[in-house]
Write an enzyme that holds these catalytic residues in place. Structure first.
Site, PDB file in Angstrom:
ATOM      1  N   CYS A 187      -0.479  15.508 -11.148  1.00 29.38           N
ATOM      2  CA  CYS A 187       0.620  15.030 -10.295  1.00 29.38           C
ATOM      3  C   CYS A 187       1.286  16.196  -9.583  1.00 29.38           C
ATOM      4  O   CYS A 187       1.962  16.010  -8.571  1.00 29.38           O
ATOM      5  CB  CYS A 187       1.628  14.244 -11.134  1.00 29.38           C
ATOM      6  SG  CYS A 187       2.104  15.102 -12.630  1.00 29.38           S
ATOM      7  N   GLU A 222      -1.684  10.051  -3.135  1.00 32.04           N
ATOM      8  CA  GLU A 222      -1.996  11.138  -4.050  1.00 32.04           C
ATOM      9  C   GLU A 222      -3.520  11.251  -4.121  1.00 32.04           C
ATOM     10  O   GLU A 222      -4.200  10.327  -4.563  1.00 32.04           O
ATOM     11  CB  GLU A 222      -1.407  10.806  -5.425  1.00 32.04           C
ATOM     12  CG  GLU A 222      -1.212  12.007  -6.294  1.00 32.04           C
ATOM     13  CD  GLU A 222      -0.439  11.690  -7.566  1.00 32.04           C
ATOM     14  OE1 GLU A 222      -0.037  12.652  -8.228  1.00 32.04           O
ATOM     15  OE2 GLU A 222      -0.248  10.518  -7.903  1.00 32.04           O
ATOM     16  N   GLU A 239       7.644   9.952 -15.647  1.00 33.78           N
ATOM     17  CA  GLU A 239       7.101  11.059 -14.864  1.00 33.78           C
ATOM     18  C   GLU A 239       5.934  10.464 -14.091  1.00 33.78           C
ATOM     19  O   GLU A 239       4.903  10.141 -14.656  1.00 33.78           O
ATOM     20  CB  GLU A 239       6.677  12.204 -15.792  1.00 33.78           C
ATOM     21  CG  GLU A 239       6.547  13.523 -15.064  1.00 33.78           C
ATOM     22  CD  GLU A 239       5.174  13.714 -14.470  1.00 33.78           C
ATOM     23  OE1 GLU A 239       5.024  13.504 -13.231  1.00 33.78           O
ATOM     24  OE2 GLU A 239       4.245  14.038 -15.210  1.00 33.78           O
ATOM     25  N   LYS A 249       0.785   5.332 -27.047  1.00 27.57           N
ATOM     26  CA  LYS A 249      -0.366   4.656 -26.454  1.00 27.57           C
ATOM     27  C   LYS A 249      -1.016   5.599 -25.445  1.00 27.57           C
ATOM     28  O   LYS A 249      -0.522   5.794 -24.347  1.00 27.57           O
ATOM     29  CB  LYS A 249       0.029   3.355 -25.745  1.00 27.57           C
ATOM     30  CG  LYS A 249      -1.215   2.535 -25.369  1.00 27.57           C
ATOM     31  CD  LYS A 249      -1.019   1.673 -24.146  1.00 27.57           C
ATOM     32  CE  LYS A 249      -1.194   2.396 -22.840  1.00 27.57           C
ATOM     33  NZ  LYS A 249      -2.556   2.924 -22.559  1.00 27.57           N
ATOM     34  N   PRO A 250      -2.132   6.241 -25.848  1.00 28.52           N
ATOM     35  CA  PRO A 250      -2.812   7.143 -24.911  1.00 28.52           C
ATOM     36  C   PRO A 250      -3.610   6.369 -23.868  1.00 28.52           C
ATOM     37  O   PRO A 250      -3.860   5.171 -24.026  1.00 28.52           O
ATOM     38  CB  PRO A 250      -3.741   7.964 -25.819  1.00 28.52           C
ATOM     39  CG  PRO A 250      -3.968   7.122 -27.030  1.00 28.52           C
ATOM     40  CD  PRO A 250      -2.778   6.202 -27.168  1.00 28.52           C
ATOM     41  N   ALA A 251      -4.027   7.065 -22.815  1.00 26.22           N
ATOM     42  CA  ALA A 251      -4.851   6.435 -21.779  1.00 26.22           C
ATOM     43  C   ALA A 251      -6.189   6.000 -22.371  1.00 26.22           C
ATOM     44  O   ALA A 251      -6.753   6.714 -23.204  1.00 26.22           O
ATOM     45  CB  ALA A 251      -5.092   7.416 -20.632  1.00 26.22           C
ATOM     46  N   ASN A 271      -5.093  12.734 -17.626  1.00 26.08           N
ATOM     47  CA  ASN A 271      -5.440  14.017 -17.000  1.00 26.08           C
ATOM     48  C   ASN A 271      -5.102  15.246 -17.846  1.00 26.08           C
ATOM     49  O   ASN A 271      -5.730  16.285 -17.709  1.00 26.08           O
ATOM     50  CB  ASN A 271      -4.856  14.127 -15.583  1.00 26.08           C
ATOM     51  CG  ASN A 271      -3.354  13.965 -15.540  1.00 26.08           C
ATOM     52  OD1 ASN A 271      -2.732  13.491 -16.494  1.00 26.08           O
ATOM     53  ND2 ASN A 271      -2.759  14.345 -14.437  1.00 26.08           N
ATOM     54  N   SER A 295       4.675  24.549 -14.244  1.00 27.28           N
ATOM     55  CA  SER A 295       4.893  23.944 -15.561  1.00 27.28           C
ATOM     56  C   SER A 295       5.023  24.994 -16.656  1.00 27.28           C
ATOM     57  O   SER A 295       4.205  25.905 -16.740  1.00 27.28           O
ATOM     58  CB  SER A 295       3.727  23.022 -15.920  1.00 27.28           C
ATOM     59  OG  SER A 295       3.398  22.193 -14.835  1.00 27.28           O
ATOM     60  N   GLY A 306       2.455   8.639 -15.674  1.00 30.46           N
ATOM     61  CA  GLY A 306       1.366   7.920 -15.021  1.00 30.46           C
ATOM     62  C   GLY A 306       1.711   7.633 -13.575  1.00 30.46           C
ATOM     63  O   GLY A 306       2.524   8.334 -12.963  1.00 30.46           O
TER      64      GLY A 306
END
Length: 484
Positions: A291, A388, A257, A181-183, A158, A448, A235
């Site tokens: 999130c 969620e 997180e 390791k990215p999505a 995201n 954030s 994630g």
């Protein structure tokens, strides 16, 4: 810049030990544009052996990297920060193509992402130890801050650039090597970032990037092999629990997180216009795919109708379309699963008595779009109150008693962020203190910031990212005791 012209500038192989390389079995996995459902390109699909090779490269680079002067580590981050800022439009286009968010939001993410590199470039030289005497006067005590060692960083789709820099920044500053390791949905921003860091002078093997569509097979042997000393994962709570169990086998230092189910409380004395603006920000940033997104709206019954009407007017006026269109304010959801989940949650809420004030439907394709939606009179038993949503849906419940609202806000396994709108100073502090969350947006729809700690309580995670504490997750503190 022609939008697809950016793609040839992005590497599509694995980065292992400073070399761009294909996966060991030659497999590739497609990256899809969620606005069209069309394939953008393909990237290497790593095998477990590739994952182990990346870990070995990180282990091999760790000693020299830890010995690299802190100023040098900080300067590399600073150069990478400047490179991203100078190239914001390219990074924004990459983010929009693979993830869908409107270009204006993608530019915001690129700047936010770069800011983590700048912040931690400044923290690199502030890793203070401690020297003192024990209380009995018999010993000297020295405490050294040292890098924890090779890290496994796993990021979500995201915020494909910012979640990388939020982990890479402190790891580099602390002197840790990494495997990222990215999505699988959004590997391109991470690959472009790795390229920039290499150009900024990051030595070979310090950052290794493993793109894969076989996460379970690739990640578990990394975590249980004994060489990774730190896991940082962003994630879902479900995957976080699984990784925590795997990390336990070798007692790997872990920060997680995870998911959120953010309450948004509007008291009867709130500035309603301000609350509505805050709600649009907290709900619609990233199409609700965050999130930190406001999930459950608790609005005092005396202002609920006004609030719902104003919010519906604002959300209904948002333009839905491909993020590449300059007029677009709401892009697509990430994939068909994301779209069907939102559709099912809204249908369930309506079946249980919710009233659709605006939206409530998915437009015809192509792409995975959903209309910005406001639901009033939502029943607490609706699935979207316990899940969620990860979509552009604001679900409003009412209350009369503040303590009841707080109890309902806390009635969830998650505790990442909560939002509160009130002009009563006493209630502002009382409710903020009572909410079981790691962060509170007080009359604010966004929390954030790279300079402040980000993280949650309960099943929203372990540890904090960003701020002065963000680097602590990548350090061990060694005690040296010597008699006086």
């Amino acid at each position: 810049m022609a939008h697809h012209d950016v793609l040839p500038s992005v590497p599509t192989q694995l980065l292992i030990g400073g070399k761009w390389t294909d996966s060991s079995d030659g497999a590739r996995t497609d990256v899809v544009d969620p606005a069209t459902g069309q394939t953008l390109c393909s990237v290497a699909d790593a095998t477990p052996a590739d994952g182990q090779a990346a870990v070995a490269a990180a282990v091999a680079a760790q000693r020299d990297w830890a010995a690299t002067p802190a100023r040098e580590r900080g300067e590399i981050l600073r150069r990478a920060y400047e490179a991203i800022i100078a190239d914001v439009d390219r990074f924004a286009t990459i983010i929009t193509l693979e993830m869908g968010k409107p270009l204006a939001e993608a530019r915001g993410e690129a700047k936010y992402a770069a800011e983590f590199l700048r912040w931690f470039s400044e923290e690199a030289v502030r890793l203070d130890g401690h020297f003192g005497h024990t209380p009995d006067g018999n010993s000297r005590a020295m405490v050294l801050a040292q890098p924890v060692g090779p890290c496994l960083l796993i990021t979500p789709w995201n915020f494909p650039l910012a979640m990388g820099t939020r982990k890479i920044g402190p790891a580099v500053a602390a002197g840790c090597t990494m495997v990222l390791k990215p999505a699988p949905q959004t590997p391109l921003a991470s690959l472009a970032l790795a390229s920039v860091l290499s150009e900024a002078g990051l030595p070979d093997g310090v950052l290794n990037v493993v793109t894969t569509n076989r996460a379970a097979e690739v990640v578990e042997p990394m975590l249980t092999g004994g060489d990774i000393r730190k896991l940082s994962f962003t994630g879902s709570t479900e995957v976080g629990r699984l990784l925590l169990a795997q990390a336990a086998t070798k007692v790997v230092k872990t920060s997680l997180e995870l998911g959120g189910n953010a309450p948004f409380i509007v008291l009867d004395d709130a500035d309603l216009d301000r609350a509505v603006e805050g709600a649009v920000t907290a709900k619609m940033r990233n199409m609700g795919e965050a999130c930190t997104a406001a999930n459950r709206f608790f609005v005092h019954e005396s202002v609920a109708e006004d609030f719902a009407g104003k919010l519906a007017e604002r959300m209904g006026a948002l333009t839905v379309g491909s993020g590449l269109e300059s007029t677009s304010q709401v892009g697509p959801l990430i994939d068909p699963d994301g779209l069907s989940k939102v559709t099912e949650l809204v249908d369930d809420a309506v079946a249980k008595g919710a009233r659709v004030v605006v939206g409530g439907t998915a437009p015809d394709g192509p792409g995975y779009f959903y209309q910005p939606t406001v639901l009033a009179d939502v029943h607490p038993d609706s699935d979207l109150c316990r899940t969620e949503i990860f979509g552009p849906v604001a679900a409003i419940q009412t209350f009369t008693d503040v303590d009841d609202a707080v109890a309902r806000a806390n009635d969830t396994e998650w505790g990442l962020v909560g939002y509160l709108f009130t002009q009563d100073l006493d209630k502002a502090f009382r409710v903020s203190e009572a909410m079981e969350v790691g962060m509170v947006g007080l009359n604010a729809g966004i929390v954030s910031n790279p300079a402040t700690p980000f993280g949650g309580v309960k099943q929203s995670g372990i540890g904090r990212e960003g701020g002065r504490v963000g680097i602590e997750e990548f350090l061990e503190h060694k005690l040296i005791v010597m008699p006086r």
